[in-house]
Design a protein around this motif. Structure first.
Motif, PDB file in Angstrom:
ATOM      1  N   LYS A  25      14.975  -3.106  25.327  1.00  9.63           N
ATOM      2  CA  LYS A  25      15.532  -3.043  26.683  1.00  9.63           C
ATOM      3  C   LYS A  25      14.551  -3.680  27.658  1.00  9.63           C
ATOM      4  CE  LYS A  25      13.921   1.706  27.153  1.00  9.63           C
ATOM      5  NZ  LYS A  25      14.191   3.017  27.698  1.00  9.63           N
ATOM      6  N   LYS A  65      24.414  11.846  21.346  1.00 11.31           N
ATOM      7  CA  LYS A  65      23.095  12.268  21.833  1.00 11.31           C
ATOM      8  C   LYS A  65      23.077  13.746  22.220  1.00 11.31           C
ATOM      9  CE  LYS A  65      19.260  10.613  24.564  1.00 11.31           C
ATOM     10  NZ  LYS A  65      18.767   9.506  25.347  1.00 11.31           N
ATOM     11  N   VAL A 111      13.409  -1.438  19.915  1.00 10.21           N
ATOM     12  CA  VAL A 111      13.892  -1.212  21.285  1.00 10.21           C
ATOM     13  C   VAL A 111      13.456  -2.394  22.163  1.00 10.21           C
ATOM     14  CG1 VAL A 111      13.872   0.326  23.280  1.00 10.21           C
ATOM     15  CG2 VAL A 111      13.869   1.285  20.966  1.00 10.21           C
ATOM     16  N   ARG A 130      13.246   4.672  16.460  1.00  8.40           N
ATOM     17  CA  ARG A 130      13.502   3.820  17.634  1.00  8.40           C
ATOM     18  C   ARG A 130      12.190   3.452  18.330  1.00  8.40           C
ATOM     19  NH1 ARG A 130      16.683   8.270  18.683  1.00  8.40           N
ATOM     20  NH2 ARG A 130      15.509   8.632  20.606  1.00  8.40           N
ATOM     21  N   PRO A 131      11.355   2.626  17.687  1.00  9.05           N
ATOM     22  CA  PRO A 131      10.094   2.244  18.335  1.00  9.05           C
ATOM     23  C   PRO A 131      10.306   1.237  19.454  1.00  9.05           C
ATOM     24  CG  PRO A 131      10.375   1.017  16.298  1.00  9.05           C
ATOM     25  CD  PRO A 131      11.532   1.987  16.365  1.00  9.05           C
ATOM     26  N   GLY A 132       9.616   1.474  20.565  1.00 10.27           N
ATOM     27  CA  GLY A 132       9.588   0.503  21.647  1.00 10.27           C
ATOM     28  C   GLY A 132       8.162   0.021  21.830  1.00 10.27           C
ATOM     29  N   ILE A 133       7.395   0.770  22.594  1.00 10.45           N
ATOM     30  CA  ILE A 133       6.095   0.304  23.090  1.00 10.45           C
ATOM     31  C   ILE A 133       5.150  -0.147  21.963  1.00 10.45           C
ATOM     32  CG2 ILE A 133       4.944   2.591  23.162  1.00 10.45           C
ATOM     33  CD1 ILE A 133       4.842   0.038  26.006  1.00 10.45           C
ATOM     34  N   MET A 191      21.686  12.024  17.286  1.00 11.94           N
ATOM     35  CA  MET A 191      20.529  11.430  17.963  1.00 11.94           C
ATOM     36  C   MET A 191      19.959  12.382  19.007  1.00 11.94           C
ATOM     37  SD  MET A 191      20.648   8.037  20.346  1.00 11.94           S
ATOM     38  CE  MET A 191      19.384   7.689  21.538  1.00 11.94           C
ATOM     39  N   ARG A 238      17.549  15.003  30.224  1.00 12.21           N
ATOM     40  CA  ARG A 238      17.840  13.753  30.902  1.00 12.21           C
ATOM     41  C   ARG A 238      19.276  13.382  30.513  1.00 12.21           C
ATOM     42  NH1 ARG A 238      13.971   8.570  30.060  1.00 12.21           N
ATOM     43  NH2 ARG A 238      15.087   8.613  28.089  1.00 12.21           N
ATOM     44  N   HIS A 288      16.160  12.629  21.787  1.00 16.02           N
ATOM     45  CA  HIS A 288      14.982  11.893  22.284  1.00 16.02           C
ATOM     46  C   HIS A 288      13.916  12.909  22.677  1.00 16.02           C
ATOM     47  CE1 HIS A 288      12.921   8.411  23.738  1.00 16.02           C
ATOM     48  NE2 HIS A 288      12.957   8.755  25.006  1.00 16.02           N
ATOM     49  N   TYR A 342       3.407   0.467  29.794  1.00 19.19           N
ATOM     50  CA  TYR A 342       4.852   0.191  29.838  1.00 19.19           C
ATOM     51  C   TYR A 342       5.216  -0.527  31.142  1.00 19.19           C
ATOM     52  CZ  TYR A 342       5.888   4.074  26.425  1.00 19.19           C
ATOM     53  OH  TYR A 342       5.963   4.909  25.349  1.00 19.19           O
ATOM     54  N   ASN A 359      10.713   8.041  18.735  1.00 25.53           N
ATOM     55  CA  ASN A 359      10.186   6.911  19.503  1.00 25.53           C
ATOM     56  C   ASN A 359       8.794   6.568  18.942  1.00 25.53           C
ATOM     57  OD1 ASN A 359       8.753   9.128  20.347  1.00 25.53           O
ATOM     58  ND2 ASN A 359       9.257   8.938  22.505  1.00 25.53           N
ATOM     59  N   SER A 360       8.055   5.696  19.626  1.00 28.32           N
ATOM     60  CA  SER A 360       6.754   5.259  19.087  1.00 28.32           C
ATOM     61  C   SER A 360       5.816   6.431  18.839  1.00 28.32           C
ATOM     62  CB  SER A 360       6.069   4.299  20.063  1.00 28.32           C
ATOM     63  OG  SER A 360       6.827   3.141  20.232  1.00 28.32           O
ATOM     64  N   TYR A 369      10.789  -5.311  27.006  1.00 27.22           N
ATOM     65  CA  TYR A 369       9.631  -4.798  27.743  1.00 27.22           C
ATOM     66  C   TYR A 369       8.863  -5.964  28.391  1.00 27.22           C
ATOM     67  CZ  TYR A 369      10.091  -0.153  25.390  1.00 27.22           C
ATOM     68  OH  TYR A 369      10.530   1.066  24.924  1.00 27.22           O
ATOM     69  N   LEU A 405      21.830   1.717  24.214  1.00 23.61           N
ATOM     70  CA  LEU A 405      21.072   2.977  24.260  1.00 23.61           C
ATOM     71  C   LEU A 405      21.624   3.994  25.248  1.00 23.61           C
ATOM     72  CD1 LEU A 405      17.312   1.977  24.042  1.00 23.61           C
ATOM     73  CD2 LEU A 405      18.512   3.571  22.563  1.00 23.61           C
TER      74      LEU A 405
HETATM   75  C1  LIG Z   1      16.427   6.626  23.856  1.00 22.42           C
HETATM   76  C2  LIG Z   1      15.151   5.889  23.644  1.00 22.42           C
HETATM   77  N1  LIG Z   1      14.698   5.711  22.403  1.00 22.42           N
HETATM   78  C3  LIG Z   1      13.543   5.045  22.159  1.00 22.42           C
HETATM   79  C4  LIG Z   1      12.779   4.548  23.187  1.00 22.42           C
HETATM   80  C5  LIG Z   1      11.476   3.837  22.888  1.00 22.42           C
HETATM   81  O1  LIG Z   1      10.408   4.581  23.383  1.00 22.42           O
HETATM   82  P1  LIG Z   1       8.890   4.058  23.219  1.00 22.42           P
HETATM   83  O2  LIG Z   1       8.801   2.792  23.990  1.00 22.42           O
HETATM   84  O3  LIG Z   1       8.063   5.144  23.833  1.00 22.42           O
HETATM   85  O4  LIG Z   1       8.683   3.879  21.762  1.00 22.42           O
HETATM   86  C6  LIG Z   1      13.217   4.718  24.500  1.00 22.42           C
HETATM   87  C7  LIG Z   1      12.395   4.208  25.612  1.00 22.42           C
HETATM   88  O5  LIG Z   1      12.276   4.733  26.653  1.00 22.42           O
HETATM   89  C8  LIG Z   1      14.435   5.414  24.731  1.00 22.42           C
HETATM   90  O6  LIG Z   1      14.892   5.592  25.976  1.00 22.42           O
END
Ligand SMILES: Cc1ncc(COP(=O)(O)O)c(C=O)c1O
Length: 374
Positions: free
Chosen positions: A43, A133, A41, A218-221, A165, A140, A167, A359, A202-203, A47, A87
């Motif tokens: 976006k 989704k 991720v 879908r890892p971000g942070i 999908m 949300r 979240h 974040y 997610n993370s 980050y 996303l």
């Molecule tokens: C739909 C979706 N998936 C994955 C993520 C990644 O989340 P994180 O950064 O907590 O891993 C986000 C981030 O907000 C998200 O909006």
């Protein structure tokens, strides 16, 4: 590579993005979710780490997930041939042509998006992947369970390749509502009998809910070496590394007398005669103005007896500067290097002392801060 290579830089502040740490963190995610493909991720300009750094450090990812179609275009122009997921899908019908041309996968979360897709004539010769989704309780984005099947069948009939999908709202909390278990139950019921790959975690879910990963995580942070809970210990325990390091220098030193006050509002009163270091970093660089007295700043060992030292912030953070207590660093001088966050000072700790989360701090790194990609 450096995005600041041609800029005249006088001010000593600098963000360094360590692409080795990106590689390491992606490898850790592969170990934690060996059966899943990975949407990295990225976006909000990865980050705050820049897309260029993400592309460099995360090139072995299975795909990039992001928000703005302009970022998808940037990735294509810079050689990324793998998958890209938008996303939040389409913000307007006009985007669909470009999204298709860029071979983007789309999240679909609303009735309107389904209607746009149904009326689209795809001349590209390749089918579009949809991540449909489900709103499984976060409330949300997404279809409610009773609407989900209809949306699935409509898109399936229109020739799209579908994925399921959802979240999680509380994968980082022990007792948050809805729980991951409740959301999983809702998800399993909603998709029953509808054969398609899934994307859930997610993370936080990758770290703590290994039964809720799905075919695409879908890892971000965690990619950035920052904790989803705000507790730096979580990320250390799981062997992730900080990717962003924000450094600057002491640009002036004040000799205070007992009872003197520092900065705007004069909030800090010197308890004794003491030295104060003035650092070239303020809230216009993205440092949080609400950082409390005591927020740690690391001062370079080379100038300090007995190794490097953590010196606490004293006084209010201002636009371009902040001030630290140098009583523990008697040899610190003008030009001494300091770390605001990175390996020595976890951004999670700065965030905790500022009433926010890591974040927000990494995403808010200001444009004016030069960035070096290592
Ligand atoms: C739909 C979706 N998936 C994955 C993520 C990644 O989340 P994180 O950064 O907590 O891993 C986000 C981030 O907000 C998200 O909006």
């Amino acid at each position: 590579m450096s995005s600041s290579a041609n800029r005249l830089i006088n001010r000593p502040i600098l963000a360094t993005i360590h692409t080795d740490a990106f590689r390491h963190n992606l490898g850790r995610i592969r170990e934690l979710a060996p059966e899943s493909k990975i949407w990295s991720v990225v976006k909000a300009k990865a980050y705050g780490h820049t897309l260029a750094a993400a592309l460099n450090g995360l090139e072995s990812t299975d795909g990039f997930a992001l928000l703005d179609i302009a970022d998808a275009q940037w990735l294509r122009e810079h050689g990324w041939g793998g998958r890209i997921l938008l996303l939040e899908g389409l913000f307007s019908q006009q985007e669909l042509e470009l999204a298709c041309k860029l071979r983007c996968d789309l999240v679909v979360h609303s009735e309107q998006q389904v209607t746009w897709l149904e009326s689209f004539v795809n001349h590209s010769g390749h089918p579009i992947n949809i991540f449909l989704k489900l709103n499984s309780g976060m409330n949300r984005l997404g279809f409610r369970p009773e609407q989900y099947r209809t949306a699935f069948h409509r898109l399936h009939s229109a020739g799209y390749h579908l994925h399921h999908m959802t979240h999680f709202a509380n994968a980082d909390q022990v007792d948050g509502l809805p729980s991951v278990g409740e959301q999983m139950e809702c998800f399993d019921q909603a998709i029953e009998g509808l054969e398609a790959p899934t994307s859930l975690a997610n993370s936080a879910a990758i770290l703590w809910h290994r039964n809720a990963l799905g075919d695409w995580v879908r890892p971000g942070i965690m990619l950035y070496g920052v904790s989803p809970t705000g507790m730096h210990a979580d990320i250390v325990r799981s062997e992730f590394q900080a990717v962003m390091q924000l450094r600057s220098e002491i640009i002036d030193i004040q000799e205070l007398k007992k009872g003197d006050h520092i900065g705007y509002g004069g909030c800090y009163e010197a308890p004794e005669d003491m030295r104060i270091g003035v650092i070239a970093c303020g809230y216009a660089d993205g440092y949080p103005r609400h950082a409390e007295d005591g927020t740690p700043v690391w001062v370079d060992a080379a100038d300090v007896d007995g190794g490097s030292v953590i010196c606490p912030i004293v006084g209010r953070v201002s636009m371009d500067m902040l001030t630290i207590d140098l009583r523990e660093a008697p040899k610190a001088k003008i030009g001494s290097v300091v770390e605001l966050w990175g390996n020595e000072v976890p951004v999670d700790d700065v965030a905790q002392m500022s009433g926010t989360i890591g974040y927000e701090l990494i995403c808010a790194l200001a444009q004016r801060v030069p960035v070096i990609i290592k």
